[in-house]
Design an enzyme around this catalytic site. Sequence first.
Site, short mmCIF file in Angstrom:
data_model
loop_
_atom_site.label_atom_id
_atom_site.label_comp_id
_atom_site.label_asym_id
_atom_site.label_seq_id
_atom_site.Cartn_x
_atom_site.Cartn_y
_atom_site.Cartn_z
N HIS B 221 -1.17 2.21 -12.88
CA HIS B 221 -1.71 1.81 -14.18
C HIS B 221 -1.36 2.76 -15.30
CE1 HIS B 221 -3.70 -1.06 -11.73
NE2 HIS B 221 -4.03 -1.70 -12.82
N SER B 225 3.79 -1.64 -14.19
CA SER B 225 4.84 -1.99 -13.23
C SER B 225 6.22 -1.79 -13.84
CB SER B 225 4.71 -3.46 -12.83
OG SER B 225 3.49 -3.68 -12.18
N LYS B 249 -0.02 -16.24 -9.13
CA LYS B 249 1.25 -16.10 -8.40
C LYS B 249 1.02 -15.36 -7.07
CE LYS B 249 5.99 -14.59 -9.08
NZ LYS B 249 6.97 -14.04 -10.01
N ASP B 250 0.17 -14.34 -7.10
CA ASP B 250 -0.11 -13.60 -5.86
C ASP B 250 -0.83 -14.48 -4.84
OD1 ASP B 250 1.14 -11.33 -6.64
OD2 ASP B 250 -0.67 -10.19 -7.12
N GLU B 293 7.17 0.16 19.30
CA GLU B 293 7.01 -1.08 18.56
C GLU B 293 8.19 -1.26 17.59
OE1 GLU B 293 4.96 -2.84 20.24
OE2 GLU B 293 3.57 -3.34 18.63
#
Lengths: 179, 406
Positions: B221, B225, B249-250, B293
């Site tokens: 923040h 972004s 959108k998320d 893994e």
Amino acid sequence: MAKPSSKPTASASDVDADRRKFLVGTTAAVGAVGAACCAVPFVGSMAPSRDVAAQATVDINLSEIPEGEAKTYLWQGKPVFVWHRNAAQIAAAKAGDTTSTMDPEPDAKRVQKPEWLVVLGICTHLGCVPIRNDEVGGWRCPCHGSQFDVSGRVIHGPAGTNLHIPPYTFVDDNTLRIG
Amino acid sequence: MASLKPKAVEQNITRNPLKWFDDRLPLVSLINNSVGRNFPAPKNLNYMWNFGSLAGIALVIQILTGLFLAMHYKADVALAFDSVQHIMRNVQWGWLIRNLHMVGASFFFIVVYVHMARGLYYGSYKSPREVLWGIGVIIFLIMMATAFMGYVLPWGQMSYWGATVITNLLSVIPFVGDEVVVWIWGGYSVGDPTLTRFYALHFLLPFVIVGIVILHIWALHEHKSNNPTGLDLQDEKDFIPFHPYYTVKDIFGLGVYLIAFALMVFYAPDYLGHTDNYIPANPLVTPAHIVPEWYFLPFYAILRAIPIKELGVVAMFGSILILFVLPWLDSSRVRSARYRPLYRSLYWVFLLNFLVLGWVGSKPPEGIYVLIARFATAYYFLFFALLPVVARVEKTRKLPKTIDEA
Ligand code: HEM
Ligand code: FES
């Protein structure tokens, strides 16, 4: 002492800077030592507990291992290979004194009696249990491909050191005590 | 210091309860400022920017399913394996909760890998986001530790031998390595004390991650972004409010993710696992072929590529730690790979190479595989070594002035 200032915060002239620095420094030092002392019991609690640390020993009846073959025993949660070597294998181990150069050590130093090789069955790379490798006569590790000869000496990386030898004694002709 | 002057405070709790509350504890404002109307986000973010919030949700899924597993799981070498079987067979819906947790861990890693690859492509690690990136690398490290310890809990053969090999990595620490390993084990081999402490840490670490994620978002923040052009955005018209544009959108992205997740959970829950882990741990026999893994495979390949133990371990840890200094290695001022033709080619080769490392990490360490692993390891590090040079010799494409021009 200067007369009390009317402002709530102390003005610079009120402060004995050296004395304050000393007090801050010593307080911080004592605090740091205290914090370090507090860490001791917590760090210590994670070490092996008394019952685990008590040196356990295992007695092995040697007559159950035929000549030429090896058996695996559990000691302190770790596998131990006990190999009853025959004449050919002993000869191969002696010959290896000159060829096993990654971590050179004569076979005579690695055994108490040439016909009994006693090594920890833990790969010195990252701890897997090596399996018998009939091509070379020793062991190879399934995890990352290390190889060990008839004396448990490393002959191929990534391991860099020979298989370790646990403390052991021959109690009598037929009994081996590990630990 | 913040102003100490009293603000206009709502006094009547019935007139506007939400404002009344917010004036006393600005929780609503915090949410609005972080992921709501008051958080401006660049208007040109593509779907690659979905993966941050997806990672957050993946973390929440792990914590929730883990909590319910913890109600039935027993961290004792005599009981652990059977308690997991008990969860799978007897506990109502236990099979579902465990599959969600197991597949959830894999999907969490997929999401985080994409998230990191996005940052690498668009230069999101560059100034002023170095700390944001570094915090991300810390999260990645703790996540790996958490997943590693979680995988030990079912106490199968892979659990046991994976734990043995990975803890033994620490034996290369000079002078005290062997003591450190014994201390971590709480014994002379991986055993009951190890299992119990791994369980305690496996429970704790996800909450540590939650704390660090908050720092991650805080750092985000501060400078907002990055965006696909990598441009510094100043103009207000370059931004849109996070809510409703990116919340919606998320959520759409989440829907797609959950469909894929559900397919895996219901139809192929063990696809990414190893059958050997359904054999109880046996300290006397190492499985013929042990592999970690899938999400650790590239790093495991680097470990095995180098025939000297100490160097292999250093290279493996180094391959992750090098990400911390990436912002200083890559001195090019242009962020996005869109405008960096040379970097862009090297980037795609890097990504492909990373997949090759993962593939070769799953193969036995012999013959041609060793050779491939060595070349791939070399390129992994070469990529980073080349960055300062690339920054100097590369002829970057002309940058647009604004997003709209791009
Ligand atoms: C960062 C988040 C987490 C990751 C990546 C993660 C990963 C894993 C993995 C890979 C396993 C082994 C799955 C298997 O093969 O059975 C596991 C098991 C387990 N986890 Fe987690 N976990 C996370 C969070 C949590 C949390 C928060 C809890 C407790 C509140 C928890 C409790 C358990 C339990 C009880 C098991 C053993 C049961 C089982 O093996 O299915 N986990 N975890
Ligand atoms: S553990 Fe034996 S070669 Fe790695």
